[in-house]
Scaffold this motif. Sequence first.
Motif, PDB file in Angstrom:
ATOM      1  N   GLN A 126       9.922  -3.013   3.501  1.00 54.25           N
ATOM      2  CA  GLN A 126       9.974  -4.434   3.150  1.00 54.25           C
ATOM      3  C   GLN A 126       8.597  -5.086   3.231  1.00 54.25           C
ATOM      4  N   ALA A 127       7.549  -4.298   3.031  1.00 57.59           N
ATOM      5  CA  ALA A 127       6.201  -4.835   3.242  1.00 57.59           C
ATOM      6  C   ALA A 127       5.559  -5.332   1.947  1.00 57.59           C
ATOM      7  N   GLY A 128       6.348  -5.487   0.917  1.00 56.54           N
ATOM      8  CA  GLY A 128       5.830  -6.112  -0.311  1.00 56.54           C
ATOM      9  C   GLY A 128       4.670  -5.351  -0.914  1.00 56.54           C
ATOM     10  N   ASN A 129       3.645  -6.110  -1.348  1.00 54.50           N
ATOM     11  CA  ASN A 129       2.498  -5.517  -2.038  1.00 54.50           C
ATOM     12  C   ASN A 129       1.698  -4.551  -1.175  1.00 54.50           C
ATOM     13  N   LEU A 144     -13.040  -4.956   8.378  1.00 60.93           N
ATOM     14  CA  LEU A 144     -12.999  -4.928   6.908  1.00 60.93           C
ATOM     15  C   LEU A 144     -11.648  -4.410   6.411  1.00 60.93           C
ATOM     16  N   ASN A 145     -11.138  -3.377   7.065  1.00 63.05           N
ATOM     17  CA  ASN A 145      -9.829  -2.825   6.697  1.00 63.05           C
ATOM     18  C   ASN A 145      -8.738  -3.878   6.885  1.00 63.05           C
ATOM     19  N   GLY A 146      -8.794  -4.568   8.016  1.00 62.15           N
ATOM     20  CA  GLY A 146      -7.804  -5.607   8.271  1.00 62.15           C
ATOM     21  C   GLY A 146      -7.853  -6.691   7.213  1.00 62.15           C
ATOM     22  N   ARG A 147      -9.072  -7.090   6.830  1.00 59.86           N
ATOM     23  CA  ARG A 147      -9.202  -8.167   5.871  1.00 59.86           C
ATOM     24  C   ARG A 147      -8.698  -7.757   4.481  1.00 59.86           C
ATOM     25  N   ARG A 148      -8.966  -6.505   4.110  1.00 63.64           N
ATOM     26  CA  ARG A 148      -8.438  -6.016   2.819  1.00 63.64           C
ATOM     27  C   ARG A 148      -6.909  -6.074   2.808  1.00 63.64           C
ATOM     28  N   ASN A 149      -6.308  -5.661   3.919  1.00 62.91           N
ATOM     29  CA  ASN A 149      -4.842  -5.654   3.984  1.00 62.91           C
ATOM     30  C   ASN A 149      -4.276  -7.071   4.059  1.00 62.91           C
ATOM     31  N   ALA A 150      -4.995  -7.949   4.741  1.00 64.09           N
ATOM     32  CA  ALA A 150      -4.520  -9.339   4.871  1.00 64.09           C
ATOM     33  C   ALA A 150      -4.451 -10.036   3.525  1.00 64.09           C
ATOM     34  N   ALA A 151      -5.293  -9.614   2.577  1.00 62.12           N
ATOM     35  CA  ALA A 151      -5.252 -10.213   1.236  1.00 62.12           C
ATOM     36  C   ALA A 151      -3.885 -10.002   0.594  1.00 62.12           C
ATOM     37  N   LEU A 152      -3.159  -8.995   1.072  1.00 68.00           N
ATOM     38  CA  LEU A 152      -1.832  -8.687   0.533  1.00 68.00           C
ATOM     39  C   LEU A 152      -0.713  -9.245   1.416  1.00 68.00           C
ATOM     40  N   ASN A 186      -3.158  -1.071  10.696  1.00 67.75           N
ATOM     41  CA  ASN A 186      -3.079  -2.543  10.702  1.00 67.75           C
ATOM     42  C   ASN A 186      -2.866  -3.075   9.285  1.00 67.75           C
ATOM     43  N   THR A 187      -1.749  -2.668   8.729  1.00 69.37           N
ATOM     44  CA  THR A 187      -1.487  -2.848   7.306  1.00 69.37           C
ATOM     45  C   THR A 187      -1.222  -4.302   6.909  1.00 69.37           C
ATOM     46  N   ALA A 188      -0.977  -5.192   7.883  1.00 71.43           N
ATOM     47  CA  ALA A 188      -0.803  -6.615   7.549  1.00 71.43           C
ATOM     48  C   ALA A 188      -2.076  -7.407   7.813  1.00 71.43           C
ATOM     49  N   GLY A 189      -3.132  -6.707   8.248  1.00 72.30           N
ATOM     50  CA  GLY A 189      -4.384  -7.393   8.532  1.00 72.30           C
ATOM     51  C   GLY A 189      -4.813  -7.307   9.981  1.00 72.30           C
ATOM     52  N   GLY A 190      -3.862  -6.936  10.852  1.00 64.94           N
ATOM     53  CA  GLY A 190      -4.188  -6.899  12.278  1.00 64.94           C
ATOM     54  C   GLY A 190      -4.414  -8.299  12.818  1.00 64.94           C
ATOM     55  N   GLN A 191      -4.686  -8.362  14.089  1.00 61.61           N
ATOM     56  CA  GLN A 191      -4.900  -9.681  14.695  1.00 61.61           C
ATOM     57  C   GLN A 191      -6.160 -10.343  14.179  1.00 61.61           C
ATOM     58  N   LEU A 192      -7.142  -9.508  13.792  1.00 58.96           N
ATOM     59  CA  LEU A 192      -8.414 -10.068  13.343  1.00 58.96           C
ATOM     60  C   LEU A 192      -8.229 -10.919  12.092  1.00 58.96           C
ATOM     61  N   GLN A 246       3.118  -2.381   0.946  1.00 59.51           N
ATOM     62  CA  GLN A 246       3.984  -1.295   1.385  1.00 59.51           C
ATOM     63  C   GLN A 246       3.282   0.056   1.209  1.00 59.51           C
ATOM     64  N   VAL A 247       3.248   0.811   2.282  1.00 61.75           N
ATOM     65  CA  VAL A 247       2.685   2.156   2.236  1.00 61.75           C
ATOM     66  C   VAL A 247       3.697   3.070   1.555  1.00 61.75           C
ATOM     67  N   THR A 248       3.191   3.949   0.664  1.00 60.51           N
ATOM     68  CA  THR A 248       4.094   4.881  -0.009  1.00 60.51           C
ATOM     69  C   THR A 248       3.637   6.313   0.233  1.00 60.51           C
ATOM     70  N   PRO A 249       4.544   7.289   0.364  1.00 59.11           N
ATOM     71  CA  PRO A 249       5.974   7.036   0.478  1.00 59.11           C
ATOM     72  C   PRO A 249       6.303   6.237   1.736  1.00 59.11           C
ATOM     73  N   THR A 250       7.479   5.636   1.760  1.00 56.98           N
ATOM     74  CA  THR A 250       7.855   4.778   2.882  1.00 56.98           C
ATOM     75  C   THR A 250       7.687   5.525   4.205  1.00 56.98           C
ATOM     76  N   PRO A 251       6.913   4.958   5.133  1.00 56.77           N
ATOM     77  CA  PRO A 251       6.688   5.638   6.415  1.00 56.77           C
ATOM     78  C   PRO A 251       7.996   5.820   7.184  1.00 56.77           C
ATOM     79  N   LYS A 252       8.060   6.907   7.916  1.00 61.59           N
ATOM     80  CA  LYS A 252       9.224   7.179   8.764  1.00 61.59           C
ATOM     81  C   LYS A 252       8.905   7.014  10.240  1.00 61.59           C
TER      82      LYS A 252
END
Lengths: 140, 396
Positions: free
Chosen positions: B365-368, B183-191, B338-344, B370-376
Amino acid sequence: MTINHLAAEPPRTLPLIDDENRIFWTGGADGQLRVRRCGQCHNYIHPPKPRCPKCLSAQVTDVVVSGRGTIESFTVNHHSWLPGLHVPYVIALVSLNEQRDIRLASNIVCCEPEAVSIGAAVYVVFEQQEEVFLPMFRLE
Amino acid sequence: MKFAEKSCAITGLGVSQIGRNLQRTAMSLGLDAAIAAISDAGLQTRDIDGVSTYPGQDFHGPPGYSPLSAWDMKNALDLSLTWYCGSAEMPGQFGAIINACAAIALGLCRHVLVFRALTESTSAIACNRPGSAVGTGASRIAGHFSGLVPYRAYSAANWVAWYAQRHFHEFGTTREQLAEIALNGRRNAALNPRAIFRQPLSMDQYLGARMISTPLCLYDCDGPTDAAVAVVISAREALPDVETRPVFLEAVGCATSSLYSWEHVSDLTRQHPFDAARMMWARTELKPEDIDIAQLYDGFSILAVQWLEALGFCELGEGGSYIEGGRRIALDGELPLNTAGGQLSEGRLHGFGLLVEACCQLRNQAGNRQVTPTPKSAVVTSAGGPFGSCLLLRSE
């Protein structure tokens, strides 16, 4: 007329027999499971290798074991990985009573999938395909 | 002690079209990714002096698993190389990354093109195989799958299902908990405009989905994908050549003590990732609590849970409760996962999609999504079960 459930299932892909694994895969002809064992440190070795990985002894032989074991884990496969596959079926990891870290992947046969559980005791039966006697397991 | 991966940086990122049944050749996808990565780094093909890939060509995996060799890539880009390697016998797909670092540290090359190309979707359809299965066409099978395939354990879904079932049995992990990875992957994949599966997925849909291999349902398993991903890894002293903001390799983990075997892993709930993670943490002063984001291999949902435990984000057996409810691993949670959706949801890119996303996040550069503040700092993992490897990245 739908007779899909009676259609022949695609054949199992059998293991390629070589000089190391021949007795394991064909030794069930007399109903006994055979596993390689080190003659020096008595460690069971599987899949069969020409030396014991623990003590490096080359004195290894294939010995008859009880054929009794325990289900360490299992899965009920529902997906048809190739056309004609009959599902569902149970694929289990069975540890042998003689040495728990010897695990065989196998099918649990002659029972409903719902009857299978981790920790269940099982015993070996064999299914012959050509010269291969595949060890399978039944619930005790 | 000097840990030589710290002398390496990821300087270029390239991803081809990602899709199902694209009917494109591996070379076409591979070149798209490679040219994009080299261009992203601000380099020319003449700057590339190393090539590394997993698993090379003709590995006996599912159809379309290993369609493109290092030699193919060298020839297609007319590269002049001082080092190259393509192999499947390595600690997970990131073995190709670690090999590249090793070659750079040894002074064999300065800019390595690392790629992973797959045509598993088009290939599976072409040979009428509904999924990624091994050994279904042969009459006999040898090697590491020979104890599995005769029992119709054709797929990694079956083998990993054993680990999941054992995890459920020992620790009380539930399907509702496991669902949070999907579910987490799918939410992130929408972005993520590149992701294959972007439509919303609910808990009810997950729980009602058809089983693949219990306890794994359709949404616990990634699907055959056509895509290629490439990255450029550069020596620190060669960074003046590149134009992008580099992402530095802080530590790698590739240790293994368990037997290499899906059925003979020493411990059904711990396995290889624990060895790799322990090695990685021993090569850095960073601790799990210092990590800003995680991109954990989720070819099967349970593998991501096991990586969380292996990496020490939670204790062994607590992965299910760690992700329960999904808040902690959400984009605005304590450990975005898995902020881009992961493999799933993004697609089965064998860890390389996770790696590119980690770099995008560190580069802001992760667009919509993007985790804030920018991860290091980011941890990224590949594979699971009897093999695997992990990388710790930082933007400094």
